[in-house]
Design a protein around this motif. Structure first.
Motif, PDB file in Angstrom:
ATOM      1  N   GLY A 144       0.690  -1.051   0.144  1.00 58.66           N
ATOM      2  CA  GLY A 144      -0.088  -0.083   0.073  1.00 58.66           C
ATOM      3  C   GLY A 144       0.836   1.270   0.004  1.00 58.66           C
ATOM      4  N   PRO A 145       1.732   1.477   1.003  1.00 54.71           N
ATOM      5  CA  PRO A 145       2.500   2.783   1.105  1.00 54.71           C
ATOM      6  C   PRO A 145       3.491   2.834  -0.071  1.00 54.71           C
ATOM      7  CG  PRO A 145       2.645   1.376   3.147  1.00 54.71           C
ATOM      8  CD  PRO A 145       1.934   0.538   1.969  1.00 54.71           C
ATOM      9  N   MET A 146       3.903   1.765  -0.623  1.00 56.41           N
ATOM     10  CA  MET A 146       4.995   1.923  -1.860  1.00 56.41           C
ATOM     11  C   MET A 146       4.107   2.488  -3.273  1.00 56.41           C
ATOM     12  SD  MET A 146       7.357  -1.223  -1.826  1.00 56.41           S
ATOM     13  CE  MET A 146       8.644  -1.307  -0.423  1.00 56.41           C
ATOM     14  N   ILE A 147       2.884   1.700  -3.430  1.00 59.76           N
ATOM     15  CA  ILE A 147       2.213   2.214  -4.655  1.00 59.76           C
ATOM     16  C   ILE A 147       0.831   1.888  -4.400  1.00 59.76           C
ATOM     17  CG2 ILE A 147       2.527   0.050  -6.191  1.00 59.76           C
ATOM     18  CD1 ILE A 147       3.532   1.868  -8.257  1.00 59.76           C
ATOM     19  N   ASP A 148      -0.030   2.784  -4.848  1.00 62.72           N
ATOM     20  CA  ASP A 148      -1.623   2.353  -4.758  1.00 62.72           C
ATOM     21  C   ASP A 148      -2.041   3.134  -6.066  1.00 62.72           C
ATOM     22  OD1 ASP A 148      -1.569   5.004  -3.986  1.00 62.72           O
ATOM     23  OD2 ASP A 148      -1.803   4.803  -2.049  1.00 62.72           O
ATOM     24  N   PHE A 149      -3.572   3.100  -5.994  1.00 62.55           N
ATOM     25  CA  PHE A 149      -4.373   3.631  -6.966  1.00 62.55           C
ATOM     26  C   PHE A 149      -3.809   5.313  -7.173  1.00 62.55           C
ATOM     27  CE2 PHE A 149      -8.737   2.202  -8.623  1.00 62.55           C
ATOM     28  CZ  PHE A 149      -8.233   2.794  -9.834  1.00 62.55           C
TER      29      PHE A 149
ATOM     30  N   VAL B 253       6.963  -3.774  -8.442  1.00 63.06           N
ATOM     31  CA  VAL B 253       6.777  -3.552  -6.892  1.00 63.06           C
ATOM     32  C   VAL B 253       5.734  -4.860  -6.393  1.00 63.06           C
ATOM     33  CG1 VAL B 253       5.762  -2.309  -5.197  1.00 63.06           C
ATOM     34  CG2 VAL B 253       7.106  -1.298  -6.983  1.00 63.06           C
ATOM     35  N   ALA B 254       4.682  -5.240  -7.128  1.00 63.04           N
ATOM     36  CA  ALA B 254       3.705  -6.268  -6.833  1.00 63.04           C
ATOM     37  C   ALA B 254       4.604  -7.698  -6.697  1.00 63.04           C
ATOM     38  CB  ALA B 254       2.648  -6.283  -7.844  1.00 63.04           C
ATOM     39  N   SER B 255       5.055  -7.987  -7.938  1.00 66.09           N
ATOM     40  CA  SER B 255       5.591  -9.365  -8.134  1.00 66.09           C
ATOM     41  C   SER B 255       6.693  -9.610  -7.120  1.00 66.09           C
ATOM     42  CB  SER B 255       6.099  -9.616  -9.512  1.00 66.09           C
ATOM     43  OG  SER B 255       7.114  -8.629  -9.872  1.00 66.09           O
TER      44      SER B 255
ATOM     45  N   LYS C 118       4.477   3.142 -20.053  1.00 60.50           N
ATOM     46  CA  LYS C 118       5.265   1.709 -19.814  1.00 60.50           C
ATOM     47  C   LYS C 118       6.051   1.686 -18.554  1.00 60.50           C
ATOM     48  CE  LYS C 118       8.689  -0.724 -22.358  1.00 60.50           C
ATOM     49  NZ  LYS C 118      10.204  -0.419 -23.022  1.00 60.50           N
ATOM     50  N   PHE C 119       6.675   2.794 -18.252  1.00 52.70           N
ATOM     51  CA  PHE C 119       7.339   2.683 -17.068  1.00 52.70           C
ATOM     52  C   PHE C 119       6.530   2.524 -15.887  1.00 52.70           C
ATOM     53  CE2 PHE C 119       9.769   5.272 -13.429  1.00 52.70           C
ATOM     54  CZ  PHE C 119      10.902   4.374 -13.377  1.00 52.70           C
ATOM     55  N   VAL C 120       5.375   3.186 -15.795  1.00 53.74           N
ATOM     56  CA  VAL C 120       4.605   3.312 -14.617  1.00 53.74           C
ATOM     57  C   VAL C 120       4.191   1.921 -14.507  1.00 53.74           C
ATOM     58  CG1 VAL C 120       2.648   4.043 -13.420  1.00 53.74           C
ATOM     59  CG2 VAL C 120       4.163   5.572 -14.546  1.00 53.74           C
ATOM     60  N   ILE C 121       3.653   1.291 -15.573  1.00 52.14           N
ATOM     61  CA  ILE C 121       3.055  -0.305 -15.422  1.00 52.14           C
ATOM     62  C   ILE C 121       4.318  -1.093 -14.788  1.00 52.14           C
ATOM     63  CG2 ILE C 121       2.235  -2.032 -16.816  1.00 52.14           C
ATOM     64  CD1 ILE C 121       0.393   0.404 -16.042  1.00 52.14           C
ATOM     65  N   SER C 122       5.585  -1.136 -15.581  1.00 48.60           N
ATOM     66  CA  SER C 122       6.484  -1.792 -15.314  1.00 48.60           C
ATOM     67  C   SER C 122       6.888  -1.848 -13.628  1.00 48.60           C
ATOM     68  CB  SER C 122       7.937  -1.785 -16.053  1.00 48.60           C
ATOM     69  OG  SER C 122       7.621  -1.471 -17.203  1.00 48.60           O
ATOM     70  N   VAL C 123       7.008  -0.594 -13.023  1.00 51.50           N
ATOM     71  CA  VAL C 123       7.342  -0.400 -11.864  1.00 51.50           C
ATOM     72  C   VAL C 123       6.171  -1.032 -11.019  1.00 51.50           C
ATOM     73  CG1 VAL C 123       7.550   1.364 -10.086  1.00 51.50           C
ATOM     74  CG2 VAL C 123       8.883   1.616 -12.049  1.00 51.50           C
TER      75      VAL C 123
ATOM     76  N   MET D   9       1.895   9.353 -10.744  1.00 48.48           N
ATOM     77  CA  MET D   9       2.845   8.925 -11.365  1.00 48.48           C
ATOM     78  C   MET D   9       2.632   8.850 -13.081  1.00 48.48           C
ATOM     79  SD  MET D   9       4.597   5.798  -9.341  1.00 48.48           S
ATOM     80  CE  MET D   9       5.733   5.331 -10.561  1.00 48.48           C
ATOM     81  N   LEU D  10       1.368   8.429 -13.552  1.00 42.67           N
ATOM     82  CA  LEU D  10       1.136   8.415 -14.981  1.00 42.67           C
ATOM     83  C   LEU D  10       1.235  10.019 -15.408  1.00 42.67           C
ATOM     84  CD1 LEU D  10      -1.681   5.748 -15.306  1.00 42.67           C
ATOM     85  CD2 LEU D  10       0.438   5.703 -16.439  1.00 42.67           C
ATOM     86  N   ASN D  11       0.988  10.798 -14.523  1.00 39.99           N
ATOM     87  CA  ASN D  11       1.149  12.322 -15.045  1.00 39.99           C
ATOM     88  C   ASN D  11       2.606  12.658 -15.619  1.00 39.99           C
ATOM     89  OD1 ASN D  11       0.500  15.053 -15.639  1.00 39.99           O
ATOM     90  ND2 ASN D  11       0.998  15.452 -13.339  1.00 39.99           N
ATOM     91  N   VAL D  12       3.662  12.074 -14.778  1.00 41.09           N
ATOM     92  CA  VAL D  12       4.888  12.329 -14.623  1.00 41.09           C
ATOM     93  C   VAL D  12       5.609  11.517 -15.901  1.00 41.09           C
ATOM     94  CG1 VAL D  12       6.789  12.754 -13.313  1.00 41.09           C
ATOM     95  CG2 VAL D  12       4.752  13.391 -12.578  1.00 41.09           C
TER      96      VAL D  12
END
Lengths: 334, 307
Positions: free
Chosen positions: A292-297, A319-321, A310-315, A303-306
């Motif tokens: 949760g703290p690392m990455i969430d909705f 993180v999840a895996s 492809k990078f955001v989805i990879s990160v 992040m998608l704004n910045v």
């Protein structure tokens, strides 16, 4: 008369704007009772506004820090501070992130500014992952939520730190460059940017105006993220999820998914996590508390704004895996 | 002099955010959104917005002669400065920012109700509280002391001398729990509700047979008996988005006639039951009355200082 008008033009506009705003508000309170709004929408609106109100102070601090970095920190400073060695850079950024008491809503603008000042992407990600996860407030609230027991709080911090380092190292192997969405206007060409010119007061002023622009840039994504998170909370029954979460693997997926969609502030998610601790094994609860703290909705949308899509989805996938694999391997020990 | 419409719109939005936070604080609505402990944070945010508004005001009128554009050509930030031309996309992004302002001013805050309890997992969460309380073994007082009949049980907990601090030391917290252990009539006021709830759920059998008084709103779920309902409350750590549910399963004959979301003040006797294979406390209600929704419907956790 005209000169007088010119001299006071800012005051006059200011008064006009305040007047306009007050007019809207008083107008608003009159029509309040004219239409019926469904109760579930009111629930959602309340949750949405509460997420926003909770996040705003942290976002403001975030954009102010971003402004300070933009104006007062030069690329030379960064070059001097960050070690050339990737591993050392990752380690250092994770430690700085752990010491830096940030919230995940405020950290995206800071990270963006750091990268545009020449911080390598892996170091910036290390900072982004540990910043909201490891700090005194989070430790204290986790300690309390789990019946004044240091086991969960300790595991959350320790494992989270190790996982953040692993993720950052993988990122350093996979990605180069700043990964910004817009074609990078290379900072190095503009070494004569306004970091160096003008007295302190001017620089301070432009820091503040930068912060305002940053707020308008980030604000809308914060709003969208908060709306989506509130929608999920109001309309998605946790019960269905709870029934799906039978067994170690499924429960880990359910808890990590929940952490992602709920988009809770890392300082407050411990109590929610604790309320599930009787239903699911400890490893799943840790998945909730670390993911949760690392990455969430909310965070993903900002992040998608910045960054590039492809990078955001990879990160996100990384993180999840990595959290999933680490916790699954350790699940029989904790 | 050139009037810059976008900068003016930004100033208006900044002022509106400041005013919205101020209004919520002034009317007391803010406590319907966040834990009052964090109110000062929102107040600072309101003041910061006001300061940014005043700064933004100076950008509305630009003097062309000074060559303002040069200033912006020579630095590289990736964000928009609000000088670029206006487009539909811009309108949309301002619209998104204005949305919370509109709903914040127009719609009243809603106190979370039973439908949210249901979404948060309902009885599946409530009936599983017992194992979640991982207590330090050392803090539990000696059971022999408890069983000693010569020690008079305190009749009712006197809360008047407690000034309800937001943070207590471990000692004070233990004292609070000790008071619970020694009282035959347990009074669940808002301050002690969550620590007592946790303690009672943790050690169900110890509190069997004691009298309890509490207030809460009614939540019902499929699978309940006709005479059963849950008296529940929301515990807010930071903001209502992180509300967690706590509540006691209760039994009384008229339960079927009481609708969900009704606030009730009830007195009853604690007993033990099983629900979904878990042991949990149940209150056999002896007296109850409907009350209106309290001014402070939410509970806040009692924080223990650890440093």
């Amino acid at each position: 008369m005209k000169r007088l008008f010119h001299a006071n033009i800012i005051d006059i506009t200011g008064i006009l704007i305040i007047g306009l705003a007050l007019f809207f508000f008083s107008f608003g309170s009159n029509i309040k009772n004219l239409f019926e709004v469904p109760a579930s929408f009111l629930n959602m609106n309340t949750i949405f506004l509460s997420i926003l109100i909770e996040a705003l102070p942290f976002v403001l601090v975030g954009v102010l820090i971003a402004g300070i970095i933009q104006i007062f920190v030069t690329e030379e400073h960064i070059k001097k501070c960050i070690p050339k060695n990737k591993l050392l850079a990752v380690l250092m950024s994770c430690i700085i992130g752990a010491l830096f008491p940030a919230c995940e809503c405020g950290i995206v603008p800071i990270v963006r500014r750091l990268i545009s000042k020449g911080v390598p992407i892996h170091a910036a990600m290390g900072f982004m992952l540990t910043g909201p996860l490891i700090n005194p407030i989070v430790i204290a609230s986790t300690y309390m939520a789990f019946g004044n027991n240091f086991k969960i709080a300790g595991l959350r911090m320790g494992l989270g730190f190790v996982i953040a380092i692993i993720i950052s190292i993988v990122i350093s192997l996979l990605f180069k460059g700043n990964q910004f969405k817009t074609a990078p206007q290379k900072q190095t060409i503009h070494s004569h940017s306004h970091t160096k010119k003008g007295p302190f007061l001017n620089r301070f002023w432009s820091m503040l105006t930068h912060s305002i622009d940053e707020f308008f840039d980030m604000g809308k994504y914060l709003v969208i993220g908060a709306i989506l998170a509130a929608f999920v909370q109001t309309y998605m029954p946790a019960k269905a999820l709870l029934e799906a979460g039978d067994g170690t693997v499924a429960s880990l997926i359910v808890m990590m998914g929940l952490a992602y969609v709920l988009s809770l502030c890392s300082e407050a998610d411990a109590f929610i996590g604790a309320s599930f601790s009787s239903l699911f094994p400890t490893s799943s609860i840790l998945g909730f508390l670390i993911f949760g703290p690392m990455i969430d909705f909310k965070n993903t949308i900002m992040m998608l704004n910045v960054f590039r899509f492809k990078f955001v989805i990879s990160v996100l996938a990384l993180v999840a895996s990595i959290i999933f694999i680490v916790l699954l391997l350790l699940s029989s020990y904790i | 002099m050139k009037f810059n419409f976008q900068q003016a719109a930004r100033a208006l939005i900044l002022f509106a955010f400041s005013a919205m936070l101020f209004k919520m604080h002034y009317t007391g609505d803010l406590t319907k959104y966040i834990n009052p402990k964090y109110e000062s944070l929102s107040q600072s945010a309101s003041i910061l917005f006001l300061i940014l508004f005043f700064i933004q005001l100076t950008r509305i009128w630009t003097v062309k002669e000074q060559g303002h554009h040069c200033h912006h050509a020579d630095h590289a930030c990736t964000h928009d400065h609000g000088d670029s031309t206006f487009s539909i996309k811009k309108l949309l992004s301002y619209g998104i920012l204005i949305f919370p302002l509109i709903t914040g001013f127009l719609l009243p805050p809603k106190v979370l109700d039973a439908s949210i309890v249901d979404k948060k997992g309902g009885m599946a969460i409530l009936s599983n509280q017992k194992q979640s309380a991982q207590k330090n073994e050392g803090t539990n007082s000696d059971p022999a002391e408890q069983a000693d009949p010569s020690e008079p049980l305190e009749h009712s907990i006197d809360q008047s001398n407690l000034d309800f601090p937001e943070e207590v030391s471990q000692d004070e917290y233990d004292k609070l729990i000790q008071k619970l252990e020694q009282s035959t009539n347990i009074e669940m006021n808002d301050y002690v509700f969550s620590p007592y709830y946790e303690e009672i759920s943790f050690d169900v059998n110890r509190y069997k047979g004691r009298n309890i008084t509490l207030t809460g709103f009614v939540y019902k779920e499929e699978g309940f008996e006709q005479n059963q309902l849950v008296l529940s409350r929301f515990l807010i750590t930071h903001c209502v988005a992180d509300a967690s549910i706590i509540g006691f399963l209760s039994e009384f004959s008229e339960a079927a006639s009481v609708e969900e979301d009704t606030w009730i003040e009830a007195t009853g006797v604690l007993d033990v039951t099983t629900y979904g294979g878990n042991e949990l406390p149940i209150i056999k209600i002896t007296h109850w009355k409907k009350i209106s929704e309290p001014a402070k419907p939410y509970l806040y956790p009692v924080n223990i200082k650890i440093l």
